[in-house]
Write a protein that holds these residues in place. Structure first.
Motif, PDB file in Angstrom:
ATOM      1  N   GLY A 166      21.295 -41.372 -25.350  1.00 21.77           N
ATOM      2  CA  GLY A 166      21.162 -40.581 -24.139  1.00 21.77           C
ATOM      3  C   GLY A 166      19.791 -39.942 -24.068  1.00 21.77           C
ATOM      4  N   LEU A 167      19.526 -39.209 -22.982  1.00 18.22           N
ATOM      5  CA  LEU A 167      18.268 -38.495 -22.841  1.00 18.22           C
ATOM      6  C   LEU A 167      18.287 -37.244 -23.698  1.00 18.22           C
ATOM      7  N   CYS A 168      17.202 -37.005 -24.417  1.00 14.04           N
ATOM      8  CA  CYS A 168      17.143 -35.860 -25.334  1.00 14.04           C
ATOM      9  C   CYS A 168      17.252 -34.548 -24.567  1.00 14.04           C
ATOM     10  N   PRO A 169      18.131 -33.644 -24.990  1.00  8.09           N
ATOM     11  CA  PRO A 169      18.259 -32.351 -24.314  1.00  8.09           C
ATOM     12  C   PRO A 169      17.221 -31.333 -24.768  1.00  8.09           C
ATOM     13  N   PHE A 170      16.370 -31.702 -25.746  1.00 11.93           N
ATOM     14  CA  PHE A 170      15.426 -30.751 -26.314  1.00 11.93           C
ATOM     15  C   PHE A 170      14.001 -30.932 -25.813  1.00 11.93           C
ATOM     16  N   HIS A 171      13.719 -32.038 -25.122  1.00 12.93           N
ATOM     17  CA  HIS A 171      12.402 -32.209 -24.541  1.00 12.93           C
ATOM     18  C   HIS A 171      12.524 -33.127 -23.333  1.00 12.93           C
ATOM     19  N   ASP A 172      11.474 -33.180 -22.545  1.00 11.94           N
ATOM     20  CA  ASP A 172      11.502 -33.960 -21.311  1.00 11.94           C
ATOM     21  C   ASP A 172      11.209 -35.420 -21.611  1.00 11.94           C
ATOM     22  N   GLU A 173      12.075 -36.306 -21.178  1.00  6.35           N
ATOM     23  CA  GLU A 173      11.831 -37.734 -21.341  1.00  6.35           C
ATOM     24  C   GLU A 173      12.562 -38.498 -20.243  1.00  6.35           C
ATOM     25  N   LYS A 174      12.051 -39.674 -19.945  1.00  2.84           N
ATOM     26  CA  LYS A 174      12.659 -40.523 -18.931  1.00  2.84           C
ATOM     27  C   LYS A 174      13.349 -41.722 -19.548  1.00  2.84           C
TER      28      LYS A 174
END
Length: 706
Positions: free
Chosen positions: A35-43
């Motif tokens: 999944g998308l990391c909840p700790f930093h911004d990523e697409k």
């Protein structure tokens, strides 16, 4: 405090996929979930969750851990609070002693603010349901808005009494400090120093975090527009910014909607509290609101953690239509798939949902939601009418929306669609897109996504000691870099193998490995299998040689003998922790083949630096070819060689670093040194040369005989 047996039950019951799935939309990826990391911004998803290992890890920013560590990091909980969260989720009773007044006072201000908000939420709910005023005013209003009792309860709606000091006085009598009443915004300090309720005479909408903690409140006045104007008060009052509440980071209704969002892989985005609640009551539960503020980049990234599909649902008037436009580019730049649903003029999601059955509402949505190009083109070109300048401006506006889409293939599809609709050559559109993207790259213009905070570390996310150490290592001189890498290598062995024996019955292990003999089970020896790479098992137990030292105590002994320790205090702490736990474990005389798992021990540590290191090591894998796999012997079976070698490498690096430092000192101070000082330094360099030679020789082969 929570006793150790209860902690063990909580950890055993907690499932990492279920826990992380509360906050991140996960999809199966082989044996793991992604999944998308909840700790930093990523697409692009780089956050992996391993059901087998019961850990999670982001392979971009490096954050992760077990269930407890994840909750501590994501929800800013203490170790004990994270355990309580898991205990509530899995129905495990936790018996704790009552905290003393001193212990309550020692709790963090952040946690104290959450506690105050929880109490205030209960106060408002009780006032709505049990007081005559609440029933006559607050409940009557909710009934007039068509809300059912179960929905009022689901969103924990409440009422603040019209007395200007009702909540403040009740909170003070309960023992809450006025500082936290003011900091949370529940109370305002008057000119005379007395506390006044912020929300008196209003119906209350609690705002929840993704995990369900009350982070803020919204209060709606029940006065008429004329009365509001006469008294100069706003229709809504919201909690002020605080240590626990940042309006740009929250989405109203996400806590209630997250399961439906994951189920349908889609979210409806509306504006206000009642829009969410009415849609939810009408059966459209995957709905959230930006809480009356313009959509922010942080809210967009929060949505992206749960789904890539967003439908904007706004009022049918001009203001609502243009509000939808404002959010399009921000959503597109995050890589989301955008559709827009406009309602009939004069309707908003609240009134529209109440006037239709769930089936009719769904049918209207399916029939009327459109892709963003259709929406934007129809709206902008309708306003442009026959004015060619305004028409060109509208096309350019749409082109800029397409330009922020990160996926090149999707951009090309939208270009073709726009070219066909507007009868504009594709080459012209592509040139405009390239010009816009170049201006963004050159910094001439900034997109919504680029003007937002995109840093991994922020004011509430301090850079850890190990992160600093790793970053600085890249800039060190060669000898210092070698020393830092040697220390890191040795402490990794402490974390991985600290509780394992240095010497094992290697012949037995290799015989069982190479003959393909299946490992013994508790029911006796297992059957033989063909000697093929598919059936060749790894031994389940490592059989220690009699008197074999354990890795962590051995390392500590070797370093202490020479008066050495690590340059990082954290590393020294890890070594001492490992030695202590191993000695405690071995003191209980475990069965043969049973050793202390230091990796699991360090993964579960509440200290972020320690647990992050352990998670990173746990996530590392070695890719081997078929031939390599046939000959490969795991390191835990070669510790008698690799651990002493790592110690010698550390000592060798220390000698090189000391020699380099001494030579630099001589070079910089030769003119001022006395002959005696120079003689002593040269003698020391000679000693270092000899030590370097001996260590280099030791590193050439096996250094601990069996």
């Amino acid at each position: 405090m929570i006793d150790i047996n209860t902690v063990a039950r909580i950890r055993a019951a907690a499932d990492i996929v279920q826990v992380v799935g509360e906050f991140v939309s996960l999809r199966k990826s082989g044996a793991n979930f992604k999944g998308l990391c909840p700790f930093h911004d990523e697409k692009t998803p780089s956050f992996m969750v391993s059901p087998a290992k019961q850990i999670c890890k982001c392979f971009s920013c490096g954050k992760g851990g077990d269930t407890v560590k994840f909750l501590m990091e994501h929800e800013q909980l203490s170790y004990v609070e994270a355990l309580r969260w898991l205990a509530r989720k899995y129905g495990i009773a936790v018996e704790e002693r009552e905290l003393s007044d001193e212990e309550k006072a020692a709790q963090s201000a952040r946690e104290a603010m959450f506690v105050v908000n929880d109490w205030a939420r209960d106060f408002f709910v009780q006032s709505l349901r049990e007081s005559a005023e609440g029933a006559a005013i607050g409940m009557t209003y909710f009934r007039q808005r068509g809300l059912r009792d179960d929905i009022i309860k689901r969103f924990q709606l409440g009422y603040s009494p019209s007395s200007r000091t009702a909540l403040s006085q009740a909170a003070t009598d309960k023992g809450f400090q006025r500082k936290y009443l003011i900091d949370t915004g529940l109370s305002i300090e008057g000119h005379d120093g007395k506390l006044i309720d912020r929300y008196y005479g209003r119906v209350i909408f609690p705002v929840f975090t993704v995990s369900g903690r009350v982070v803020a409140f919204g209060g709606r006045t029940l006065l008429s527009k004329e009365e509001q104007k006469a008294k100069s008060i706003g229709k809504y009052i919201n909690s002020p910014e605080s240590d626990i509440y940042h309006k740009k980071d929250e989405l109203y209704g996400l806590f209630q909607a997250k399961q439906a969002i994951a189920k349908y892989n889609k979210v409806f985005l509306v504006e206000g509290y009642l829009d969410v609640i009415s849609m939810f009551q009408a059966g459209v539960e995957n709905v959230v609101a930006s809480s009356g503020t313009s959509l922010t980049s942080r809210q967009v990234r929060l949505i992206h953690r749960f789904t890539e599909n967003v439908t904007l649902l706004y009022d049918g008037d001009a203001a609502g239509l243009h509000a939808a436009l404002r959010g399009v580019n921000m959503l597109l730049s995050e890589g989301l798939n955008i559709r827009v649903l406009t309602l009939p003029e004069g309707e908003d999601p609240d009134t529209f949902a109440q006037g239709r059955s769930p089936e009719a509402l769904r049918q209207y949505i399916d029939a009327n939601e459109t892709d963003f190009i259709t929406f934007k083109a129809s709206l902008l070109l309708e306003e442009a009418t026959n004015d060619p300048i305004r028409r060109a401006s509208a096309i350019k506006d749409i082109v800029e929306s397409i330009a922020v889409i990160p996926d090149e293939v999707l951009r090309q599809e939208y270009v073709r669609d726009l070219s066909r609709r507007m009868k504009v050559d594709e080459t012209t559109l592509i040139n405009e897109i390239n010009i816009f993207r170049k201006r963004v790259r050159d910094g001439e213009i900034a997109t919504d996504a680029e003007t937002s905070t995109s840093q991994t570390s922020g004011p509430n996310q301090p850079i850890t000691q190990t992160q600093t150490h790793t970053a600085e290592t890249k800039m060190l001189p060669a000898s210092q870099k070698r020393l830092a890498e040697s220390e890191r290598n040795l402490i990794e062995k402490v974390i991985r193998y600290g509780g394992m024996p240095m010497l094992i019955r290697q012949e037995e292990v290799e015989r069982r490995w190479k003959t393909g003999t299946r490992e013994e089970t508790d029911n006796g020896p297992a059957d033989e299998k063909d000697n093929t790479e598919e059936t060749m098992p790894r031994p389940r137990r490592l059989l220690a040689e009699e008197g074999s030292p354990m890795v962590a105590p051995y390392i500590l002994s070797e370093l202490s003998t020479d008066g050495l320790e690590f340059s990082l205090p954290l590393y020294n702490e890890i070594l001492k922790m490992a030695v202590q736990k191993v000695e405690e474990f071995m003191a209980n005389v475990p069965p043969p083949g049973e050793f202390f798992n230091t990796m699991d021990y360090f993964i579960q540590q509440p200290d972020e630096c320690i647990s992050s290191m352990a998670v990173a090591l746990e996530g590392e894998t070695i890719e081997l070819s078929t031939n390599q796999a046939r000959e490969y012997i795991p390191e835990e079976q070669r510790l008698y060689n690799t651990v002493p070698r790592a110690i010698h490498e550390l000592k060798y690096a220390l000698v090189l670093a000391e020699k380099e430092s001494l030579l630099e000192h001589i070079q910089n101070n030769a003119a001022t040194c006395t002959d005696e000082e120079m003689r002593q330094m040269m003698a020391h360099i000679s000693e270092l040369h000899e030590t370097e030679r001996l260590l280099a020789k030791a590193l050439g082969g096996r250094v601990l005989a069996k």
